[in-house]
Every structure is written in structure tokens, then in C-alpha cells.
Design a protein around this motif. Structure first.
Motif, PDB file in Angstrom:
ATOM      1  N   GLY A  64       0.842  -1.186   0.000  1.00 60.88           N
ATOM      2  CA  GLY A  64       0.000   0.000   0.000  1.00 60.88           C
ATOM      3  C   GLY A  64       0.877   1.236   0.000  1.00 60.88           C
ATOM      4  N   SER A  65       0.422   2.286  -0.691  1.00 64.64           N
ATOM      5  CA  SER A  65       1.274   3.466  -0.860  1.00 64.64           C
ATOM      6  C   SER A  65       0.484   4.755  -0.701  1.00 64.64           C
ATOM      7  CB  SER A  65       1.916   3.464  -2.256  1.00 64.64           C
ATOM      8  OG  SER A  65       2.587   2.272  -2.530  1.00 64.64           O
ATOM      9  N   LYS A  66       1.177   5.789  -0.236  1.00 57.26           N
ATOM     10  CA  LYS A  66       0.626   7.129  -0.292  1.00 57.26           C
ATOM     11  C   LYS A  66       0.724   7.636  -1.727  1.00 57.26           C
ATOM     12  CE  LYS A  66       1.388   8.829   4.400  1.00 57.26           C
ATOM     13  NZ  LYS A  66       2.026   9.895   5.214  1.00 57.26           N
ATOM     14  N   ASN A 184      -8.632   8.163   4.063  1.00 56.87           N
ATOM     15  CA  ASN A 184      -7.659   9.037   3.394  1.00 56.87           C
ATOM     16  C   ASN A 184      -7.514   8.727   1.900  1.00 56.87           C
ATOM     17  OD1 ASN A 184      -7.235  10.329   5.799  1.00 56.87           O
ATOM     18  ND2 ASN A 184      -5.022  10.082   5.808  1.00 56.87           N
ATOM     19  N   SER A 185      -8.639   8.367   1.281  1.00 58.98           N
ATOM     20  CA  SER A 185      -8.624   8.120  -0.154  1.00 58.98           C
ATOM     21  C   SER A 185      -8.576   9.442  -0.908  1.00 58.98           C
ATOM     22  CB  SER A 185      -9.882   7.349  -0.570  1.00 58.98           C
ATOM     23  OG  SER A 185     -10.076   7.402  -1.965  1.00 58.98           O
ATOM     24  N   GLY A 186      -7.591   9.578  -1.788  1.00 53.31           N
ATOM     25  CA  GLY A 186      -7.477  10.806  -2.557  1.00 53.31           C
ATOM     26  C   GLY A 186      -8.618  11.009  -3.527  1.00 53.31           C
ATOM     27  N   SER A 187      -9.299   9.928  -3.932  1.00 53.32           N
ATOM     28  CA  SER A 187     -10.423  10.051  -4.852  1.00 53.32           C
ATOM     29  C   SER A 187     -11.731  10.379  -4.131  1.00 53.32           C
ATOM     30  CB  SER A 187     -10.592   8.757  -5.653  1.00 53.32           C
ATOM     31  OG  SER A 187     -10.993   7.689  -4.813  1.00 53.32           O
ATOM     32  N   VAL A 188     -11.773  10.113  -2.848  1.00 52.88           N
ATOM     33  CA  VAL A 188     -12.993  10.362  -2.069  1.00 52.88           C
ATOM     34  C   VAL A 188     -12.913  11.693  -1.331  1.00 52.88           C
ATOM     35  CG1 VAL A 188     -14.452   9.524  -0.177  1.00 52.88           C
ATOM     36  CG2 VAL A 188     -13.439   7.901  -1.797  1.00 52.88           C
ATOM     37  N   PHE A 189     -11.761  11.955  -0.729  1.00 56.69           N
ATOM     38  CA  PHE A 189     -11.571  13.172   0.058  1.00 56.69           C
ATOM     39  C   PHE A 189     -10.553  14.070  -0.624  1.00 56.69           C
ATOM     40  CE2 PHE A 189     -12.451   9.638   2.985  1.00 56.69           C
ATOM     41  CZ  PHE A 189     -13.646  10.071   3.514  1.00 56.69           C
ATOM     42  N   LYS A 190     -10.920  15.318  -0.834  1.00 58.75           N
ATOM     43  CA  LYS A 190     -10.048  16.257  -1.532  1.00 58.75           C
ATOM     44  C   LYS A 190      -9.189  17.021  -0.520  1.00 58.75           C
ATOM     45  CE  LYS A 190     -12.132  14.851  -5.168  1.00 58.75           C
ATOM     46  NZ  LYS A 190     -11.474  13.841  -6.036  1.00 58.75           N
ATOM     47  N   ALA A 196      -2.847  11.769   1.592  1.00 60.37           N
ATOM     48  CA  ALA A 196      -3.683  10.956   0.709  1.00 60.37           C
ATOM     49  C   ALA A 196      -3.026   9.603   0.435  1.00 60.37           C
ATOM     50  CB  ALA A 196      -3.936  11.689  -0.600  1.00 60.37           C
ATOM     51  N   ILE A 197      -3.822   8.560   0.524  1.00 65.06           N
ATOM     52  CA  ILE A 197      -3.354   7.193   0.295  1.00 65.06           C
ATOM     53  C   ILE A 197      -3.982   6.668  -0.993  1.00 65.06           C
ATOM     54  CG2 ILE A 197      -3.313   4.841   1.215  1.00 65.06           C
ATOM     55  CD1 ILE A 197      -3.568   6.062   4.005  1.00 65.06           C
ATOM     56  N   LYS A 198      -3.203   5.967  -1.793  1.00 66.69           N
ATOM     57  CA  LYS A 198      -3.723   5.405  -3.035  1.00 66.69           C
ATOM     58  C   LYS A 198      -4.878   4.446  -2.769  1.00 66.69           C
ATOM     59  CE  LYS A 198       0.508   5.541  -5.837  1.00 66.69           C
ATOM     60  NZ  LYS A 198       1.477   4.695  -6.607  1.00 66.69           N
ATOM     61  N   ASP A 199      -5.832   4.465  -3.675  1.00 66.36           N
ATOM     62  CA  ASP A 199      -6.932   3.512  -3.581  1.00 66.36           C
ATOM     63  C   ASP A 199      -6.464   2.091  -3.890  1.00 66.36           C
ATOM     64  OD1 ASP A 199      -8.658   5.585  -2.998  1.00 66.36           O
ATOM     65  OD2 ASP A 199      -9.343   5.799  -5.073  1.00 66.36           O
ATOM     66  N   GLU A 200      -5.439   1.973  -4.728  1.00 63.62           N
ATOM     67  CA  GLU A 200      -4.977   0.671  -5.183  1.00 63.62           C
ATOM     68  C   GLU A 200      -4.112  -0.013  -4.119  1.00 63.62           C
ATOM     69  OE1 GLU A 200      -6.226   3.221  -8.242  1.00 63.62           O
ATOM     70  OE2 GLU A 200      -4.482   3.510  -6.944  1.00 63.62           O
ATOM     71  N   ILE A 201      -4.435  -1.252  -3.852  1.00 64.52           N
ATOM     72  CA  ILE A 201      -3.594  -2.118  -3.026  1.00 64.52           C
ATOM     73  C   ILE A 201      -3.074  -3.225  -3.946  1.00 64.52           C
ATOM     74  CG2 ILE A 201      -3.457  -3.633  -1.016  1.00 64.52           C
ATOM     75  CD1 ILE A 201      -5.879  -2.191   0.129  1.00 64.52           C
TER      76      ILE A 201
END
Length: 212
Positions: A64-66, A184-190, A196-201
Motif C-alpha cells: 500500500g502506498s501514499k 484518506n482516499s485521494g479520490s474520495v476526500f479532496k 492521501a493514500i492510493k486507492d490501489e492495493i
């Protein structure tokens, strides 16, 4: 990794930030870490075959990545699994022990956070499940259940069958928000900035089966 399999040696270094390396096989892995589409071949097994996972010789790794910044990599234990061929139909069921999640750098705070309600809530949902529905041209179609939510996933897998054992190697990624993991999803929360954490795992699988 942890073992040498006959003529196959899998070096699972992709999830530590490198390309997967394979030796003594014809498997090629592309720059994105996924088994190249041109290298997947039809899996050919006996008409009625039942393979049981050797959990002690199998591995599942995660990353998992920021969006900006560092990443974390670790392992998860697969409790049990099987793959069945009935005629031309492939099915299988795997149980993943989410409570076993570890982090390579032994950052206990990270693992504790991943296990709580912000992410995988392992106290309430200690297991994830992967149900194989089809294998065509070495592409696996499966239902992945996490947090009691199920989504279909598809991913290429490289197989080797030696008449006694079955070996499988794959890497794939999922969008965690599809399972309701939005912390802390960057696509959900601006405007999260470097939080921001990547959605992709990302996941890597290295599996060994015994023919039953």
C-alpha cells in the motif's frame, strides 16, 4: 523467497518496489509487475483434478502506498485453498487470515492501523475469501470478499503443472474503495495533501498445490 520449487525459483521483489524476477522458467513479467498477456497460456489439467493448497509453502504479499510519499509492504497468510477442475470448469476457494497481516519493516503502528476499523477491521472480519469462478487462457476470474463485501476481479496467472504438483504465480491490484475502505482516499476526500493514500492495493501470490 522462502523456498525453491523444483525447476522454479520465484523472487517476489515487485512489492518492495522492484520488478518481479523469475529464473528457470519462460515466464515474463512486464514493467507494471503483471504477468505479460502474451505469455499466458491455457492451463491444461486432467479432466477431473483436485488440488489442495500447501499453505506452508505458499505466500501472499501486499503493498500500500501514499499518493505522495512512502509505501508499506508485508505478508498475509492463506489459511486454506483448493483448485478443482470438473470437466472444463475450474473452481476453487481460498481463505485468507487477515489477522495474520505483517509489515516487512515491522512497523507495528502501521499494522495496528491496517487492522482497525479504518481499513480491514479484522476483529469483526478476520477472514477474506477468494472464490475462483473461471480460468480461461490463464486468466482467473474470481469473487473477492473483504469486510463481507464481494466484488469480481480478473487477473493473469502463470501456472506450471508437473503431473504431481501445481504451481501458480500472479500479481494484481484492487481498488479498496469498492470494498468500502475509504480512509484518506485521494479520490474520495479532496485536499488531503501528502496524507492521501492510493486507492490501489497491490498483491502478489506464489502458490503451491498438491494433487489430491
Amino acid at each position: 523467497m522462502k523456498y525453491v520449487i523444483g525447476i522454479m525459483i520465484f523472487a517476489f521483489v515487485i512489492l518492495a518496489g522492484c520488478q518481479v524476477e523469475t529464473t528457470q522458467t519462460d515466464i515474463e513479467v512486464c514493467d507494471d509487475g503483471i504477468v505479460c498477456e502474451d505469455d499466458t497460456e491455457e492451463l491444461v489439467l486432467p479432466e477431473n483434478a483436485n488440488f489442495v493448497l500447501d499453505a506452508s509453502r505458499s505466500d501472499m504479499v501486499w503493498k500500500g502506498s501514499k499518493i505522495i510519499g512512502n509505501s508499506h509492504t508485508g505478508e498475509i497468510l492463506i489459511k486454506s485453498g483448493n483448485l478443482v477442475k470438473d470437466g472444463e470448469i475450474y473452481t476453487g476457494n481460498f481463505v485468507i487470515d487477515m489477522t495474520s497481516m505483517t509489515e516487512v519493516a515491522k512497523e507495528t503502528a502501521v499494522v495496528k492501523h491496517l487492522k482497525n476499523e479504518d481499513f480491514f477491521n479484522v476483529e469483526m472480519y478476520p477472514e477474506a475469501k477468494l472464490m475462483i469462478k473461471d480460468i480461461t487462457n490463464s486468466y482467473v476470474t474470481a469473487d473477492l470478499t473483504i469486510l463481507d463485501k464481494t466484488n469480481e476481479i480478473n487477473f493473469p496467472t502463470s501456472f506450471l503443472y508437473d503431473g504431481d504438483k501445481l504451481y501458480a504465480m500472479s500479481s494484481f491490484e484492487i481498488d479498496r474503495t469498492l470494498w468500502g475502505i475509504e480512509y484518506n482516499s485521494g479520490s474520495v476526500f479532496k485536499d488531503l495533501g501528502d496524507k492521501a493514500i492510493k486507492d490501489e492495493i497491490e498483491f502478489g501470490l506464489e502458490l503451491v498445490f498438491d494433487e489430491n
